[in-house]
Write an enzyme that holds these catalytic residues in place. Sequence first.
Site, PDB file in Angstrom:
ATOM      1  N   ASP A   1       0.845  -1.198   0.000  1.00 48.04           N
ATOM      2  CA  ASP A   1       0.000   0.000   0.000  1.00 48.04           C
ATOM      3  C   ASP A   1       0.880   1.248   0.000  1.00 48.04           C
ATOM      4  O   ASP A   1       2.076   1.182   0.335  1.00 48.04           O
ATOM      5  CB  ASP A   1      -0.880  -0.034   1.265  1.00 48.04           C
ATOM      6  CG  ASP A   1      -2.177   0.754   1.118  1.00 48.04           C
ATOM      7  OD1 ASP A   1      -2.305   1.517   0.154  1.00 48.04           O
ATOM      8  OD2 ASP A   1      -3.047   0.602   1.995  1.00 48.04           O
TER       9      ASP A   1
ATOM     10  N   ASP B   1     -10.794   2.125  -3.028  1.00 45.87           N
ATOM     11  CA  ASP B   1     -11.325   1.899  -1.685  1.00 45.87           C
ATOM     12  C   ASP B   1     -12.841   1.984  -1.700  1.00 45.87           C
ATOM     13  O   ASP B   1     -13.497   1.615  -0.739  1.00 45.87           O
ATOM     14  CB  ASP B   1     -10.762   2.943  -0.714  1.00 45.87           C
ATOM     15  CG  ASP B   1      -9.436   2.494  -0.127  1.00 45.87           C
ATOM     16  OD1 ASP B   1      -8.989   1.377  -0.436  1.00 45.87           O
ATOM     17  OD2 ASP B   1      -8.837   3.270   0.641  1.00 45.87           O
TER      18      ASP B   1
END
Length: 726
Positions: A466, A536
Amino acid sequence: MRNGLLTLVGLVLGVAFQFPVAALPSEIVVESRNCELLFSVTNGRVKIVHFGEKGAESVGAWTSSPSISVQGSDGASRGGLAVTHTDGCLSLDLRLQSEERLTEHEGVEEVRLHFKDSAYDFRVCQHFCIYKEEDVVETWLDIRNEEPGCVRLRRMNSLSWSFPMVAARHYVQYSTGDWACEGHLREMELKRGADVVFGSLRGTYSAFEANPSFMLSFGERPTEEVGCVLGCALAWSGMWKMSVGLSQNDGLRISAGVATDYGDYVLDKGLEITLPKVILTWSSGGKGQVSRNFHRWARNWQMPNARKLRPIVLNNWEGTQMAFDECKILEIMDGARDLGVELFVLDDGWFGRGRNARNDDSHGLGDWYVNEAKLPHGLQGLASAARERGLEFGFWVEPEMANLKSDFYERHPELVLQEPHRPLRGQRGGTQVVVDFANPVARDEIWRMLESVYASVPNLSYVKWDANASMIHVGSGFLDRLHQSNLPFDYTKGVYSFLKRQRKVFPGVDIQDCASGGGRMDYGMLAFTDEFWTSDDTDPRERVMIQWAASQFYPACAMAAHVTTGWNRPASLKFRTDVAMSGRFGYELQPSRMTRDELEYSKAAVSTYKRIRSVVQHGDLYRLVSPFENDYAALMYVQPDASHAVVFAYGLSRRVGENQIPPLRLFGLDSSKRYVICELNKFYPKSTHLRGGEVPRSGSSLMVQGLPLCLSGNDYDSAVIELREE
Ligand code: DGJ
């Protein structure tokens, strides 16, 4: 003869050879199955005269004039490269020295054009790598400075072509977006004198603002199946810029490369750098074929392990965020096992210790050791618990970022990006900063911790990489004053070198590329990683759009798509499942919070996906109805031998009373075959969306008359239909 004999000799021998300067060819040609790339050479100056359909004089094949420069010699404002030489001279005059051909792999041919400036010892090698079956060309530059001092690279495009207007109309399509709203497809007609310029200067996020890719079409607005379309993607995960324009005097121009907005790249004497690859394809069969070319090329040549089928994942992030302990994770693993999931991924929150433990987003980044207060048996304990349940195991990392509240920052404040006279500004959680990946010491420091944690987990099979911060301080303590402006480029190269090292040492560990969702969905990352977290935003309606936009360039096997319990709008479990199933399927929730019916439904869905995943992940994609222009969407995947296909249809806020949609005309089937038709993922066993029922049909009737479906006005109705050769 197009230097045919020499080409043939090169191909037969399978080795590299170079033309001596005296024997420069007057023409260079490179061919794939359907396309051709043709250059003319005059006085050492190389112009591209044709890229498009083989031998065609047709619309969109640029045959009319030899005015496409391969690389930047036609004036300061137009060339792809702009250079300030050691003595201050601002121009570049590249002349071909030699041509080299290599055929290392069957089906791939590489042509290298070696250039030198006519007055300076400044050398450029432009590579063209041709993937024959996929009709894809990759091009990139190596730049070498042999001048007596440093040169400054003011413009760093890997591609810069200009050519005459070839049609009355030209359309450009690209996608824009940001955190949790990726995948907004934009399409516009080019107007004279108004260049379409897009890019990203976020440094760590290459694909927020815009994705580094575009399609350019020639003639009437293209559809999925009709139109001459060029597809172009830049394999770069840092700062970049692309432009497409039609000048006042009818010159079409395209360019793609590294953005130098933070200053010139200073290339020291004796050094060489490689600019990112640009990937190009051509189709006279509309946008759909451009996408299919990219997908095939990515699976066959770019992605590390794309031939293997990707597992079904359960990730705990949306289920627990950082509020978990060992007991909770074991309970989730039990649920994952019961569902039939294959890989469990532990997300953010497992690391950091004591006052810097990662229990919220302002602590712990940079401290890559397990928090035993939360996980007393460590990651090893979780990995063996996963194995006992028949699950593979993976976990989350964010190597490029640190928190100011971390042992790492306390020990090494000099290893984060910062500017000398400015206070550090923290991002996520108020304390998040960016580690200086241009600095090999910083990379080694992070590697030391990560290597030991990776090595400590037996059978580790997956890491989610990430990155959740922008490069807001463009300053490196590692680079001296003269080289500060090299930071954005060197940082991205640093990320690649880290990923390369990780892949080399842990070849069996798949990597998910996530940057706050789809913030780094680009082909630079996909050379080292196996999939993207596309957003997301897991609202399934948004995902229909996000996945549609991502599919323009990236294959379904690289699109992680998870069923979650909610984000924005409420939608049925069936709709959420149907949407996630059109990518690399998985879950992101706590199974213990599902009802018994939901669990039963999901168990069946997991086993269905196992049956259809080779079609979804390795099949050819046909986008049938766009969600950007309709109140429903439809797409299908077909096995290359046309024996098996899956159709997905999604209703999007449809009016009640308009239950039928026009029959879906399918593509890619074999017209002479008969197909058994079966609806999958039915919520109520008896309900069906198939208007004609599950009656076998011929490929030709499905492609000509279509597949009649109904989608009710309920928000949101969906159908998944499987077709199998009888
Ligand atoms: C951002 C990612 O996109 C999420 O999936 C999750 O991993 C969080 N970071 C964790 O901090």
